[in-house]
Design an enzyme around this catalytic site. Structure first.
Site: not given
Length: 319
Positions: A11, A72, A103-104, A125, A127, A129, A162, A170-171, A243, A249, A251-252
């Site tokens: 990403g 990919r 990581d990948g 990345t 994230d 992470d 509301r 953040g998976r 709501r 995306h 965020q990227r």
């Protein structure tokens, strides 16, 4: 060493261009030719590799995304596919590679390093992470994008009394949700690293309402549940007008912050320094604001941990 390659993978993250620029300009400063690999590992396999000059990385430090593109390439796990990539690099005299990604991307870099191409990983990345570094390139920019969205959403949440549920990326890691939640004054922050108790969330909202509070903000990391799922779970315990907002995306993208530009510049140049010193098979980062390098296998041994103290603080401040 005569030639260094650089690629971005996974990403995209704001600041990747600043890292590319640093790798290219540091290499040329040291008298080393540098080649850009376009479209990540796929570009290695298809030989989409081109020499870069100083002008090729001009006017990109302030741009989001990645000049080298990303794609990919799941087939890269196959030894025969990696061998083709290695042959393409060696045909151009490239024996070293800087891999900017997560990581990948690091796992692909580790395989190449074991098979004869000297590699250094640079953490790109949003994230945050990656083990072995306090911060990853892109995290600060994405964080500020989320904070801006939270601030805007709070305005309308207040106007209409509301509860807004904001889903962020953040998976497997909750740093974006945690930091944005604290900075945005969220009443509730839901992250993968901590069990979610929706009954407790409902009780916290009720407590606020009992003292006159008219709105609430819940920030949830996508790895916990979706914003709509969060709303469904919340309604089991409390009747409030909700709501949902999924930032997705956005965020990227965007211009990298000064923090990300400086971090990317430091890490990109450091990666070149290590390769010139004969160091490889490691990922660069910063620890306590000092440059560091961690073996790939050690990076994979442990998961990046959230700041437990910051998480406790978020709960103490959301009463």
């Amino acid at each position: 060493m005569r030639k260094i390659g650089v690629l971005t993978s996974g990403g995209d993250a704001p600041g990747m261009n600043a890292a590319i620029r640093a790798v290219v300009r540091k290499s040329i400063y040291e008298g080393v030719e540098v080649y850009g690999v376009f479209q990540g590992y796929q570009g290695l396999v298809t030989d989409n590799i081109h020499k870069l000059e100083l002008g090729d990385v001009g006017d990109i430090i302030q741009r989001g995304g990645t000049k080298l593109y990303s794609a990919r390439c799941p087939e890269f796990i196959e030894p025969a596919v990696r061998q083709k990539a290695i042959e393409n690099l060696k045909a151009k005299g490239i024996d070293s590679l800087v891999v900017i990604g997560g990581d990948g991307s690091y796992r692909g870099a580790q395989r190449l390093d074991e098979e004869g191409i000297k590699t250094i990983g640079v953490p790109g990345t949003i994230d945050n992470d990656i083990n072995g570094t306090d911060y990853t390139i892109g995290f600060d920019t994405a964080l500020n994008t989320i904070i801006d969205a939270v601030d805007r959403i709070r305005d309308t949440a207040t106007s209409h009394e509301r509860t807004f549920i904001i889903e962020v990326m953040g998976r497997d890691a909750g740093d974006l949700a945690l930091w944005a939640g604290v900075a945005g004054g969220a009443e509730t922050i839901l992250i993968p690293e901590s069990p979610s108790d929706m009954k407790e969330v409902a009780e916290r909202i009720e407590s606020g309402m009992s003292r006159g509070k008219k709105h609430s903000i819940i920030v949830v990391a996508e790895g916990v549940m979706s914003a709509s799922q969060c709303a469904d779970e919340l309604h089991k315990y409390i009747n409030v007008d909700t709501r949902e907002s999924v930032l997705g995306h956005m965020q990227r993208g965007g211009k990298p912050t000064g923090q990300d530009r400086v971090l990317a510049s430091r890490l990109g140049a450091f990666a070149v320094d290590l390769l010139l010193d004969g160091v490889h098979g490691k990922a660069v980062g910063t620890e306590n604001n000092k440059l560091s390098a961690t073996r790939f296998d050690k990076v994979f041994e442990e998961s990046h941990m959230i700041d437990e103290g910051l998480y406790r603080l978020s709960r103490e401040l959301s009463i």
